[in-house]
Design a protein around this motif. Structure first.
Motif, mmCIF file in Angstrom:
data_model
loop_
_atom_site.group_PDB
_atom_site.id
_atom_site.type_symbol
_atom_site.label_atom_id
_atom_site.label_comp_id
_atom_site.label_asym_id
_atom_site.label_seq_id
_atom_site.Cartn_x
_atom_site.Cartn_y
_atom_site.Cartn_z
ATOM 1 N N GLU A 81 5.587 0.732 -10.550
ATOM 2 C CA GLU A 81 5.520 0.399 -8.985
ATOM 3 C C GLU A 81 4.648 -1.290 -8.705
ATOM 4 N N THR B 126 -1.257 3.854 -9.137
ATOM 5 C CA THR B 126 -1.483 4.615 -10.293
ATOM 6 C C THR B 126 -0.209 4.658 -10.995
ATOM 7 N N GLY C 224 0.746 -1.185 -0.084
ATOM 8 C CA GLY C 224 0.133 -0.006 -0.028
ATOM 9 C C GLY C 224 0.887 1.182 -0.060
ATOM 10 N N ARG C 225 0.066 2.323 -0.094
ATOM 11 C CA ARG C 225 0.857 3.466 -0.095
ATOM 12 C C ARG C 225 1.329 4.127 1.260
ATOM 13 N N ARG C 226 0.821 3.805 2.247
ATOM 14 C CA ARG C 226 0.959 4.349 3.736
ATOM 15 C C ARG C 226 1.791 3.167 4.353
ATOM 16 N N ARG D 221 5.913 -0.866 -0.161
ATOM 17 C CA ARG D 221 5.183 0.275 -0.726
ATOM 18 C C ARG D 221 4.706 0.156 -2.198
ATOM 19 N N CYS D 222 3.561 0.697 -2.463
ATOM 20 C CA CYS D 222 2.956 0.397 -3.976
ATOM 21 C C CYS D 222 1.922 1.479 -3.891
ATOM 22 N N ASP D 223 1.991 2.106 -5.209
ATOM 23 C CA ASP D 223 1.313 3.178 -5.742
ATOM 24 C C ASP D 223 0.493 2.424 -6.947
ATOM 25 N N SER E 161 -7.462 -1.922 -2.622
ATOM 26 C CA SER E 161 -7.169 -0.565 -2.944
ATOM 27 C C SER E 161 -8.236 0.150 -3.797
ATOM 28 N N GLY F 256 -5.826 0.229 -12.013
ATOM 29 C CA GLY F 256 -5.063 -0.368 -11.134
ATOM 30 C C GLY F 256 -5.121 -1.786 -11.130
ATOM 31 N N VAL G 204 -7.276 4.250 -10.280
ATOM 32 C CA VAL G 204 -7.012 3.323 -8.989
ATOM 33 C C VAL G 204 -7.830 2.279 -9.291
ATOM 34 N N ASN H 156 -8.544 10.241 -11.655
ATOM 35 C CA ASN H 156 -8.006 9.258 -10.568
ATOM 36 C C ASN H 156 -8.470 8.153 -10.158
#
Length: 304
Positions: free
Chosen positions: A104, A100, A68-70, A96-98, A127, A154, A150, A146
């Motif tokens: 990544e 969008t 995840g991003r956080r 960590r992974c984004d 996500s 995504g 995602v 956006n």
């Protein structure tokens, strides 16, 4: 799904009995997964994603990859998994992974391949971006871009890079599980909108396509499940006030449902490629197997 009744929370009651929390039939504590069972949960830093991760830990997963991003949230969930894990030497990896950023997603797949050289049992994708601007003419363009990036693109990127890892594990669960939404069926009401609902419809269609491409020949199980109406950080912040009283379902319900699916393998392969809900009674759902297969139910269709 025209023959179902829609509850106040926006989800159809396909089974007569509905659950808002974990119940004995799907309690992960009552399940023991095979030795060496591996899971990657994307979007695992909080809420439903965290519930998915801890559910697999309770059921005896040997390796859990949290993405995840956080990263701070992921570290917290990692500790939770270790506290409730059934396997004493269970490994938990944080990445960590984004979603969008295509590079990544490819990178996390490559990292997973190194961590699990023999392949992966389950990929669980949680996500998603929730936006609820009601009218198309009032919707900011950047929200559409956006949310689509995602929720739909995504999902495509994760499928593209992780399905080979699922198919690569000999005698693995080969399960690609997506947290979808019954909102994908909505075109009216307080939470019907062009960004979340439509992107989730696209996601559902992608799941159906993935099932048709891979399931029969290669044994991939593809599930898209509505998690219930959960009071997550996003839903509380973004949902219309009129909808918030219905956010009463447990964040652990979806994870327990995913474990139930993973533990049963070919016995639930007939549910692959269909839109499901974690709130539905699995015992009643299983009893309707012949009816669901015969009428090809729980799929997007054009009625003529």
């Amino acid at each position: 799904m025209a023959d179902t009744d829609w509850g106040s929370g926006g989800a159809p009651s396909f089974t007569k009995i509905l659950f808002s929390d974990v119940y004995p039939a799907i309690d992960p504590s009552n399940t023991t997964l095979p030795t060496g069972f591996s899971v990657c949960v994307i979007g695992a830093s909080r809420g439903i994603g965290a519930g998915i991760a801890t559910s697999y830990a309770k059921a005896g997963a040997s390796l859990i990859i949290l993405a995840g991003r956080r990263t701070s949230g992921l570290e917290d969930v990692s500790q939770q998994c270790k506290q409730v894990g059934k396997v004493k030497d269970m490994q938990v990896q944080v990445v960590r992974c984004d979603l969008t950023i295509p590079s990544e997603v490819e990178s996390i797949a490559n990292q997973t391949r190194k961590i699990c050289p023999g392949g992966l049992d389950v990929l669980a994708l949680n996500s998603g971006v929730t936006e609820f601007v009601a009218k198309i003419i009032d919707t900011p363009t950047e929200q559409i871009l956006n949310t689509t990036a995602v929720n739909y693109v995504g999902t495509f990127l994760v499928a593209k890079h992780f399905v080979p890892l699922l198919l690569g594990k000999d005698k693995g669960a080969k399960m690609f599980a997506v947290v979808g939404s019954m909102a994908s069926l909505l075109v009216r009401g307080p939470i019907a909108n062009a960004q979340y609902c439509v992107s989730k419809t696209a996601q559902l269609r992608l799941v159906e396509l993935l099932h048709e491409e891979c399931h029969v020949a290669q044994g991939l199980h593809v599930f898209c499940a509505h998690p219930g109406a959960v009071a997550s950080e996003q839903s509380i912040a973004k949902s219309p006030e009129v909808f918030k009283p219905f956010l009463t379902d447990s964040a652990e319900l979806c994870g327990s449902f995913f474990v139930w699916l993973a533990a049963r393998g070919e016995d639930v392969s007939w549910l692959s490629g269909r839109l499901l809900s974690a709130t539905w009674d699995v015992i009643e759902l299983a009893r309707r197997k012949d009816e669901i297969i015969a009428n090809d139910m729980l799929k997007l269709k054009l009625v003529l």
